[in-house]
Write a protein that holds these residues in place. Structure first.
Motif, short mmCIF file in Angstrom:
data_model
loop_
_atom_site.label_atom_id
_atom_site.label_comp_id
_atom_site.label_asym_id
_atom_site.label_seq_id
_atom_site.Cartn_x
_atom_site.Cartn_y
_atom_site.Cartn_z
N ARG A 179 0.93 -1.33 0.17
CA ARG A 179 -0.02 -0.22 -0.07
C ARG A 179 0.90 1.20 0.05
NH1 ARG A 179 -4.70 -0.35 4.30
NH2 ARG A 179 -5.04 1.56 3.22
N LYS A 180 1.86 1.21 -0.55
CA LYS A 180 3.07 2.23 -0.77
C LYS A 180 2.25 3.35 -1.70
CE LYS A 180 6.84 -0.90 -0.04
NZ LYS A 180 8.08 -1.37 -0.58
N PRO A 181 2.41 4.55 -1.33
CA PRO A 181 1.97 5.71 -2.41
C PRO A 181 2.45 5.54 -4.02
CG PRO A 181 2.62 6.70 -0.29
CD PRO A 181 3.11 5.15 -0.31
N MET A 182 1.72 5.78 -5.02
CA MET A 182 1.99 5.67 -6.22
C MET A 182 1.57 6.88 -6.71
SD MET A 182 0.65 1.77 -7.06
CE MET A 182 -0.97 2.15 -6.42
N VAL A 183 2.52 7.62 -7.57
CA VAL A 183 2.48 8.90 -8.04
C VAL A 183 2.42 9.12 -9.59
CG1 VAL A 183 3.01 11.34 -8.12
CG2 VAL A 183 2.87 10.29 -6.07
N ASN A 239 1.73 13.25 2.84
CA ASN A 239 0.47 13.40 3.15
C ASN A 239 -0.17 12.27 3.02
OD1 ASN A 239 0.67 15.96 3.95
ND2 ASN A 239 -0.07 16.93 1.92
N ALA A 240 -0.05 11.34 1.92
CA ALA A 240 -0.73 10.17 1.57
C ALA A 240 -0.30 9.15 2.90
CB ALA A 240 -0.47 9.51 0.31
N ALA A 241 1.05 9.05 2.83
CA ALA A 241 1.86 8.13 3.75
C ALA A 241 1.19 8.31 5.37
CB ALA A 241 3.16 8.20 3.97
N ALA A 242 0.82 9.50 5.72
CA ALA A 242 0.21 9.90 6.89
C ALA A 242 -1.02 9.46 7.04
CB ALA A 242 0.59 11.25 7.31
N ARG A 243 -1.70 9.25 6.29
CA ARG A 243 -3.00 8.91 6.17
C ARG A 243 -3.41 7.26 6.39
NH1 ARG A 243 -3.80 12.50 1.57
NH2 ARG A 243 -4.01 10.62 0.30
N GLY A 244 -2.37 6.46 6.31
CA GLY A 244 -2.72 5.10 6.57
C GLY A 244 -1.50 4.10 6.17
N ASP A 245 -1.83 3.01 6.63
CA ASP A 245 -0.79 1.77 6.59
C ASP A 245 -0.50 1.80 4.86
OD1 ASP A 245 -1.21 -1.55 6.12
OD2 ASP A 245 0.72 -0.56 6.82
N ARG A 246 0.77 1.59 4.78
CA ARG A 246 1.62 1.41 3.45
C ARG A 246 1.99 -0.09 3.24
NH1 ARG A 246 5.86 3.08 3.09
NH2 ARG A 246 6.29 3.38 5.41
N GLU A 247 1.96 -0.88 4.26
CA GLU A 247 2.64 -2.34 4.07
C GLU A 247 1.81 -3.14 3.51
OE1 GLU A 247 5.89 -1.93 4.69
OE2 GLU A 247 5.46 0.06 5.69
N GLY A 248 0.64 -3.10 3.31
CA GLY A 248 -0.21 -4.40 2.82
C GLY A 248 -0.56 -5.37 3.71
#
Length: 201
Positions: A133-137, A184-193
């Motif tokens: 769930r890592k941010p993608m841009v 900002n996206a990382a601060a909103r939730g879990d990125r680890e899957g």
């Protein structure tokens, strides 16, 4: 808050026709360094790839290049590779992509060609499968990615993206806004899957 330490950038190894592509790459690189983050990228020292790396290094940041042996003389020069903070040479593209994924906390796609598309599509596929769930841009410089974004929306509308809530890349038009959007996206939730899903893949 989820910690972002490194950002992977996918982009063209050529400069493209519009000078704004390289300019945006360099500005993104400078922004990455200014936020104290590390660049992970494909190791090329030419085109947009070289501009991103140069932007990071010119601002005192750390650059990790990951490049297959067979591309070393095509996408880079030995001298330029020697300037990187860390160089990882892989046997093939498959190993390169996995190492880039493992070393990165977020992914940014600047303008590029077929290889660039293939890289970000794979990252989106892994997100859809619960691998991360890592941010993608999508760095949508001058609307470069509009056709791609329209295709993604078309696939969703036609029922081919069954877990579309997991495939929501950020779309950012200005390079200086990309790193803040990621943080900002990382601060909103879990990125680890989901660990259970990851173990099955």
């Amino acid at each position: 808050m989820s910690k972002i330490r490194s950002i992977c950038v996918y982009c063209g190894s050529s400069p493209g026709r519009d000078p704004i592509y390289k300019q945006s790459g360099k500005l993104l690189g400078q922004t990455i360094a200014e936020h104290g983050l590390e660049l992970v990228y494909g190791g090329g020292t030419k085109g947009i790839m070289g501009a991103v790396a140069d932007g990071v290094m010119s601002a005192g940041g750390k650059v990790t290049g990951i490049i297959p042996k067979f591309l070393m003389n095509k996408e880079a020069t030995e001298h330029a590779l020697g300037q990187l903070s860390e160089l990882i040479v892989t046997e093939d593209m498959h190993e390169r992509k996995h190492k880039m994924f493992e070393r990165s906390d977020a992914f940014v796609t600047l303008p590029g060609g077929i290889g660039t598309v293939e890289e970000i599509v794979e990252i989106m596929t892994w997100a859809q499968l619960g691998r991360h769930r890592k941010p993608m841009v999508f760095a949508n410089i001058n609307g470069f990615w509009n056709p791609m974004l329209a295709l993604i929306e078309h696939m969703k509308a036609e029922g081919f993206v069954h877990t579309s809530h997991l495939v929501n890349p950020l779309v950012v038009e200005k390079p200086e806004d990309i790193v803040p959007a990621i943080l900002n996206a990382a601060a909103r939730g879990d990125r680890e899957g989901n660990e259970a899903i990851i173990e099955r893949l």
